[in-house]
Design a protein around this motif. Structure first.
Motif, PDB file in Angstrom:
ATOM      1  N   LYS A  96       0.810  -1.220   0.000  1.00 56.66           N
ATOM      2  CA  LYS A  96       0.000   0.000   0.000  1.00 56.66           C
ATOM      3  C   LYS A  96       0.844   1.271   0.000  1.00 56.66           C
ATOM      4  O   LYS A  96       0.578   2.212  -0.743  1.00 56.66           O
ATOM      5  CB  LYS A  96      -0.930  -0.018   1.203  1.00 56.66           C
ATOM      6  N   SER A  97       1.881   1.292   0.800  1.00 56.05           N
ATOM      7  CA  SER A  97       2.729   2.489   0.867  1.00 56.05           C
ATOM      8  C   SER A  97       3.490   2.703  -0.435  1.00 56.05           C
ATOM      9  O   SER A  97       3.706   3.838  -0.865  1.00 56.05           O
ATOM     10  CB  SER A  97       3.708   2.387   2.036  1.00 56.05           C
ATOM     11  N   SER A  98       3.874   1.608  -1.086  1.00 60.55           N
ATOM     12  CA  SER A  98       4.569   1.709  -2.382  1.00 60.55           C
ATOM     13  C   SER A  98       3.631   2.227  -3.463  1.00 60.55           C
ATOM     14  O   SER A  98       4.043   3.001  -4.328  1.00 60.55           O
ATOM     15  CB  SER A  98       5.124   0.359  -2.806  1.00 60.55           C
ATOM     16  N   ARG A 118       1.146   4.265  -2.933  1.00 59.91           N
ATOM     17  CA  ARG A 118       1.013   5.699  -2.665  1.00 59.91           C
ATOM     18  C   ARG A 118       2.243   6.463  -3.131  1.00 59.91           C
ATOM     19  O   ARG A 118       2.134   7.542  -3.702  1.00 59.91           O
ATOM     20  CB  ARG A 118       0.783   5.944  -1.174  1.00 59.91           C
ATOM     21  N   SER A 119       3.428   5.890  -2.916  1.00 66.80           N
ATOM     22  CA  SER A 119       4.648   6.589  -3.313  1.00 66.80           C
ATOM     23  C   SER A 119       4.765   6.681  -4.831  1.00 66.80           C
ATOM     24  O   SER A 119       5.275   7.674  -5.350  1.00 66.80           O
ATOM     25  CB  SER A 119       5.891   5.941  -2.710  1.00 66.80           C
ATOM     26  N   VAL A 120       4.279   5.688  -5.553  1.00 71.21           N
ATOM     27  CA  VAL A 120       4.277   5.750  -7.015  1.00 71.21           C
ATOM     28  C   VAL A 120       3.391   6.904  -7.471  1.00 71.21           C
ATOM     29  O   VAL A 120       3.749   7.662  -8.375  1.00 71.21           O
ATOM     30  CB  VAL A 120       3.796   4.405  -7.623  1.00 71.21           C
ATOM     31  N   LYS A 121       2.245   7.063  -6.819  1.00 70.89           N
ATOM     32  CA  LYS A 121       1.321   8.138  -7.165  1.00 70.89           C
ATOM     33  C   LYS A 121       1.937   9.504  -6.886  1.00 70.89           C
ATOM     34  O   LYS A 121       1.897  10.405  -7.730  1.00 70.89           O
ATOM     35  CB  LYS A 121       0.021   7.972  -6.380  1.00 70.89           C
ATOM     36  N   THR A 122       2.539   9.669  -5.717  1.00 72.51           N
ATOM     37  CA  THR A 122       3.130  10.968  -5.378  1.00 72.51           C
ATOM     38  C   THR A 122       4.360  11.257  -6.227  1.00 72.51           C
ATOM     39  O   THR A 122       4.619  12.411  -6.557  1.00 72.51           O
ATOM     40  CB  THR A 122       3.498  11.056  -3.883  1.00 72.51           C
TER      41      THR A 122
END
Length: 88
Positions: free
Chosen positions: A5-7, A9-13
């Motif tokens: 999940k955090s990865s 989100r980081s791809v999106k940001t």
């Protein structure tokens, strides 16, 4: 694509940041190009105002970390050098 999940989100940001940085870099390049074109055209008064706005955009990009501070200084210096050479 990442599964964590955090990865995700980081791809999106990362994509958002990349597009924002690209837009700022593009505006800096445009300002530099317009300034250089007016300098070569011999319009020194217009070029001085464009140089000030280009320097401002370059400084903002450097303060946000999009350009390295030495690269920003180099770009501003080269523009000023061109303008001073044509003013003589």
């Amino acid at each position: 694509m990442p599964q964590i999940k955090s990865s995700i989100r980081s791809v999106k940001t990362d994509a958002e940041r990349r597009s924002s940085n690209f837009a700022i870099k593009s505006s800096v390049k445009t300002a530099i190009r317009k300034t250089a074109e007016t300098i070569t055209a011999g319009k020194t008064e217009e070029a001085t105002t464009l140089l000030a706005s280009a320097a401002s955009k370059i400084d903002k990009a450097a303060s946000k970390g999009i350009l390295h501070k030495n690269a920003a200084a180099r770009k501003k210096s080269r523009l000023a050098k061109k303008l001073n050479a044509t003013a003589k």
